[in-house]
Design an enzyme around this catalytic site. Structure first.
Site, PDB file in Angstrom:
ATOM      1  N   ASP A  64       0.822  -1.209   0.000  1.00  0.00           N
ATOM      2  CA  ASP A  64       0.000   0.000   0.000  1.00  0.00           C
ATOM      3  C   ASP A  64       0.861   1.266   0.000  1.00  0.00           C
ATOM      4  OD1 ASP A  64       1.035  -0.226   2.459  1.00  0.00           O
ATOM      5  OD2 ASP A  64      -0.838  -0.033   3.573  1.00  0.00           O
ATOM      6  N   TRP A 200      54.414   7.531 -10.867  1.00  0.00           N
ATOM      7  CA  TRP A 200      55.577   8.142 -10.243  1.00  0.00           C
ATOM      8  C   TRP A 200      56.201   9.121 -11.249  1.00  0.00           C
ATOM      9  CZ3 TRP A 200      60.729   7.659 -11.918  1.00  0.00           C
ATOM     10  CH2 TRP A 200      61.653   8.336 -11.106  1.00  0.00           C
ATOM     11  N   ASP A 367      69.067  15.296   2.975  1.00  0.00           N
ATOM     12  CA  ASP A 367      68.194  14.215   2.497  1.00  0.00           C
ATOM     13  C   ASP A 367      68.764  12.853   2.874  1.00  0.00           C
ATOM     14  OD1 ASP A 367      66.440  12.656   0.380  1.00  0.00           O
ATOM     15  OD2 ASP A 367      65.673  14.717   0.384  1.00  0.00           O
ATOM     16  N   ASP A 368      68.323  11.844   2.191  1.00  0.00           N
ATOM     17  CA  ASP A 368      68.656  10.442   2.449  1.00  0.00           C
ATOM     18  C   ASP A 368      70.170  10.220   2.508  1.00  0.00           C
ATOM     19  OD1 ASP A 368      68.513   7.741   2.645  1.00  0.00           O
ATOM     20  OD2 ASP A 368      67.458   7.411   0.746  1.00  0.00           O
ATOM     21  N   ASP A 479      59.446  10.625   4.412  1.00  0.00           N
ATOM     22  CA  ASP A 479      59.274   9.939   3.135  1.00  0.00           C
ATOM     23  C   ASP A 479      58.611   8.575   3.323  1.00  0.00           C
ATOM     24  OD1 ASP A 479      59.529   9.547   0.414  1.00  0.00           O
ATOM     25  OD2 ASP A 479      61.635  10.119   0.356  1.00  0.00           O
ATOM     26  N   MET A 480      58.172   7.985   2.243  1.00  0.00           N
ATOM     27  CA  MET A 480      57.547   6.650   2.264  1.00  0.00           C
ATOM     28  C   MET A 480      57.663   6.130   0.839  1.00  0.00           C
ATOM     29  SD  MET A 480      54.850   4.459   1.813  1.00  0.00           S
ATOM     30  CE  MET A 480      53.615   5.443   1.005  1.00  0.00           C
ATOM     31  N   ASN A 481      58.691   5.283   0.624  1.00  0.00           N
ATOM     32  CA  ASN A 481      59.117   5.017  -0.749  1.00  0.00           C
ATOM     33  C   ASN A 481      58.685   3.695  -1.362  1.00  0.00           C
ATOM     34  OD1 ASN A 481      60.491   7.280  -1.856  1.00  0.00           O
ATOM     35  ND2 ASN A 481      62.069   7.009  -0.312  1.00  0.00           N
ATOM     36  N   CYS A 527      56.100  13.103   2.036  1.00  0.00           N
ATOM     37  CA  CYS A 527      56.662  12.731   0.749  1.00  0.00           C
ATOM     38  C   CYS A 527      56.430  11.242   0.608  1.00  0.00           C
ATOM     39  CB  CYS A 527      58.165  13.049   0.757  1.00  0.00           C
ATOM     40  SG  CYS A 527      59.045  12.523  -0.719  1.00  0.00           S
ATOM     41  N   ASP A 549      58.804  13.699  -7.564  1.00  0.00           N
ATOM     42  CA  ASP A 549      60.249  13.559  -7.741  1.00  0.00           C
ATOM     43  C   ASP A 549      60.693  14.174  -9.057  1.00  0.00           C
ATOM     44  OD1 ASP A 549      60.836  12.383  -5.372  1.00  0.00           O
ATOM     45  OD2 ASP A 549      60.925  10.331  -6.129  1.00  0.00           O
TER      46      ASP A 549
HETATM   47  C1  GLA Z   1      62.289   9.707  -2.496  1.00  0.00           C
HETATM   48  C2  GLA Z   1      61.980  11.178  -2.424  1.00  0.00           C
HETATM   49  C3  GLA Z   1      63.168  11.979  -2.903  1.00  0.00           C
HETATM   50  C4  GLA Z   1      64.371  11.628  -2.070  1.00  0.00           C
HETATM   51  C5  GLA Z   1      64.623  10.139  -2.108  1.00  0.00           C
HETATM   52  C6  GLA Z   1      65.707   9.748  -1.149  1.00  0.00           C
HETATM   53  O1  GLA Z   1      62.402   9.298  -3.811  1.00  0.00           O
HETATM   54  O2  GLA Z   1      60.836  11.483  -3.120  1.00  0.00           O
HETATM   55  O3  GLA Z   1      62.903  13.344  -2.842  1.00  0.00           O
HETATM   56  O4  GLA Z   1      64.161  12.062  -0.754  1.00  0.00           O
HETATM   57  O5  GLA Z   1      63.465   9.400  -1.773  1.00  0.00           O
HETATM   58  O6  GLA Z   1      65.944   8.406  -1.149  1.00  0.00           O
END
Ligand code: GLA
Length: 739
Positions: A64, A200, A367-368, A479-481, A527, A549
């Site tokens: 209904d 990337w 950096d790294d 960072d985180m790659n 990053c 990058d």
């Molecule tokens: C990544 C980041 C870069 C740099 C490298 C270092 O690729 O995006 O900018 O820091 O790592 O290993």
């Protein structure tokens, strides 16, 4: 009032300055969406908008009550199982295996302001910006569960933030198979879907296509929002442009797997769902516990995509980004990555630091490669102590020299990762994410720490906090790659394995939260191999991100232009690299490289000590220029003018609040022989104000510059005058000042 409730029709009307969002309680207690778009008058009843024809060959709620046909209605938060056959906003499985939910309307609450969500990034209202939050309470009596739908209305930026909370009051376990954060059901499908897919070094490329019947959209299953997709998307009318037309924007305040799904159904209605990706997700909701979805934000404009981006950008600064930094000018910097890669020591770095100091650069970012024994990417992630071979006097000695010059100091870390060649792995192999008995897939020779384990987060907090204190850090590049494979939680029971992805990102947020609370003055930049986690979840903690990058200026035009649709300029790290560029092999003049990089958080990523005296002078000039207009470049109102996705020319512009100052950049990839008449039409100026361009003698009205345009001089001539090596990749900058 921004939230009106009409008792007569049980209708909720949410109003921002320029939009209305309306839904109502249906006769069966479900919530039906009524309207979302340009502001319309408040009324006690919208019969016209809710009238429906009864369709044949589908189910109705009751014999209904044939007009309640779930498959035909627009819903507020839909579920599968009782007549709506489209993809649902959520799905539950109860203890007896049944999957039919019936959450019915109970009541509502309105609160002033917006509280942060615990343990998760979220919107907030620290500035008393007239925000109101509506919570709708629904209940499923049979199973003893409540569902809350939250709506926070940010009136001045035309944004609504939505999320849902599931609360289990029963004595049984309930499984949330999936739960999106927002749903919008639009009454037609005459729209384009605009998304920002990439890869990337090629992040956030514009992709616009008309909606078609069926499912479309994009998402991520990489346990990060990813380079390949971005949670920001727009739904625009086919004729919507940068400056005209209707457009809806959606984004998610989250950094893990997500799905933006758009479904066009048999009646040409459009269902938009934004939230955690249903694939690789399920949540066990034990008795007495609750689950909170991340927040999604939605916004609308009838004045084109520039307007939408601008209102979102204002919104982010006031209601997403850490207030400590949201209006804080970001330092100019030099980062040593592309200048040295892993091959450096204190002496070599000091040559860069000294050159940077001479050029007026404000921060050095190491950096790294500064820790463990990391001379390439095969080792040491997890060993966050200084490499004595590179810094024989300890890192403090180096940092003291940087600070001694009056410069800030920033450091790269990659907290979530572990190398098998590391002390951390020797001590805690079990901290690495792995599925027992299965192959372990490396990415850039590295593996991922199980951020769902409190002891891992505790350890990382301790070591990182120590580094920050020891080195008096001003800035961290986090960072985180790599993406996560063989996802499995060794501490989690079998039936909770699908919680891993969400728990992982909550662990990351926990670490961010603790580090920021203990070090409120440290600026974080996120990053993920460039722009692999460029999302609002990250922006809540880290006010800026490394955009890509790929620092090649021609590629950056596209990447920054694409990113600007859904994010603010101050969120985009943008640097000048050496040439030929390491990723594209392309050579572009230093002037053009800087003119692209100005529009964001400006810096250099090269070995300054290798530049000629002439080039160093140019760098010093660029840094000085940027600092003079920094506020404009980072926080000005951004206008896209000509799209790199459409052709040879890119142009864009920033304008200050009172329209007294603007800077536009124009970039041309290839020089054209015998070129047509070239003009640039500026935007956002005051039509009645008078302006000079680059201190010209001639004076222009704003309306002339916006409607008739400004003549672009012959590129070859400029090339000769400025002694440039090529007329390709040429650029101009226009500083437009009101007189
Ligand atoms: C990544 C980041 C870069 C740099 C490298 C270092 O690729 O995006 O900018 O820091 O790592 O290993």
């Amino acid at each position: 009032m921004m939230i009106e409730y009409s008792k007569e029709s049980q209708t909720f009307q949410l109003q921002t300055d320029n939009t209305s969002y309306i839904f109502q309680v249906l006769a069966n207690g479900d919530l039906g969406q009524v309207y979302y778009g340009r502001k319309i008058h408040l009324k006690s009843n919208y019969h016209n908008l809710t009238t429906r024809e009864i369709k044949d060959a589908t189910v109705s709620w009751k014999v209904d009550q044939p007009d309640i046909q779930p498959d035909v209605l627009k819903h507020e938060y839909s579920v599968l199982g009782s007549g709506d056959f489209r993809f649902p906003a959520f799905q539950l499985t109860f203890a007896n295996g049944s999957r039919v939910s019936e959450f019915k309307y109970v009541d509502y609450e309105i609160n002033t302001g917006k509280q942060r969500l615990p343990g998760m990034p979220s919107t907030f209202d620290d500035t008393n910006d007239d925000v109101q939050t509506l919570t709708i309470n629904l209940t499923d009596q049979l199973v003893g569960m409540d569902l809350q739908l939250h709506y926070s209305i940010f009136p001045h930026q035309d944004v609504i933030a939505r999320s849902a909370t599931f609360i289990n009051h029963s004595n049984d376990q309930v499984v949330i198979d999936h739960a999106f954060s927002t749903e919008v059901d639009l009454p037609d499908a005459n729209y384009d879907l605009i998304e920002f897919p990439g890869a990337w070094a090629r992040e956030r490329q514009l992709n616009r296509a008309a909606l078609r019947l069926g499912y479309q959209g994009s998402g991520s299953l990489r346990n990060a929002t990813s380079h390949q997709a971005n949670p920001f998307m727009m739904i625009a009318r086919h004729d919507t442009s940068e400056d005209f037309g209707e457009v809806y924007g959606f984004n998610l305040v989250y950094s893990g797997n997500f799905l933006n799904q758009v479904e066009v159904d048999q009646f040409q209605t459009t269902r938009i769902l934004v939230g955690i990706n249903p694939t690789e997700f399920a949540w066990n909701l034990g008795p007495g516990s609750q689950f909170q979805t991340p927040e999604a934000i939605q916004s609308y404009s009838n004045q084109g995509m520039n307007q939408l981006s601008q209102q979102l950008s204002d919104f982010y600064q006031d209601h997403i980004v850490n207030p400590r930094f949201s209006q804080q000018p970001r330092p100019t910097l030099v980062n040593n990555w592309e200048g040295t890669y892993f091959d450096f020591n204190e002496d070599k770095l000091m040559t860069i630091v000294n050159a940077a100091h001479k050029a007026g650069i404000e921060m050095f970012v190491l950096d790294d490669g500064w820790f463990g024994e990391r001379n390439d990417d095969t080792t040491s992630l997890g060993d966050w102590f200084v490499d004595k071979n590179k810094f024989p006097n300890g890192i403090e000695h180096f940092v003291n020299q940087v600070h001694g010059l009056g410069m800030k100091f920033g450091l790269w870390v990659e907290p979530e990762m572990i190398s098998k060649q590391s002390h951390l792995y020797e001590q805690h192999p079990e901290w690495m994410i792995q599925t027992p008995g299965r192959h372990q897939t490396p990415g850039r020779n590295q593996f991922v720490l199980d951020m769902t384990r409190p002891e891992v987060v505790d350890y990382l907090f301790k070591v990182l906090n120590q580094i920050i204190t020891d080195t008096k850090l001003d800035y961290i590049k986090w960072d985180m790659n790599r993406y996560i494979t063989e996802m499995y939680g060794i501490d989690l029971p079998a039936n909770q394995q699908l919680e891993m992805g969400h728990r992982y990102i909550l662990g990351v947020y926990d670490l961010y939260d603790r580090l920021i609370k203990s070090n409120p003055d440290v600026l974080f930049e996120s990053c993920a191999s460039g722009g692999g986690r460029f999302d609002l979840g990250m922006m809540y903690y880290a006010p800026q991100a490394w955009t890509s990058d790929d620092i090649d200026a021609a590629e950056r035009m596209k990447i920054q232009y694409g990113t600007s649709y859904g994010y603010s300029l101050s969120m985009m790290g943008s640097h000048v690299s050496a040439v030929p560029n390491d990723i594209t092999g392309r050579t572009i003049e230093l002037s053009t490289r800087a003119r692209v990089a100005y529009f964001g958080d400006f810096g250099y990523e090269l070995d300054l000590a290798k530049l000629s005296d002439d080039e160093l002078k140019q760098v010093a000039w660029q840094v000085e220029f940027y600092k003079r207009y920094r506020r404009l470049f980072q926080f000005g109102k951004f206008y896209r003018i000509e799209s790199p996705f459409a052709g040879n020319v890119t142009s864009w512009q920033v304008v200050n609040d009172d329209q007294s100052l603007a800077i536009a950049g124009r970039y041309q990839l290839m020089n054209e022989p015998n070129s047509p008449y070239l003009r640039i039409k500026f935007k956002g100026l005051h039509p009645d104000k008078q302006y000079r361009i680059n201190d010209s003698e001639e004076i222009f009205y704003g309306d002339e510059l916006m409607n008739a345009g400004y003549f672009i001089p012959n590129i070859l001539k400029t090339m000769k005058e400025q002694r440039l090596r090529t007329a390709d990749f040429s650029s101009q900058l226009f500083v437009i000042k009101a007189i």
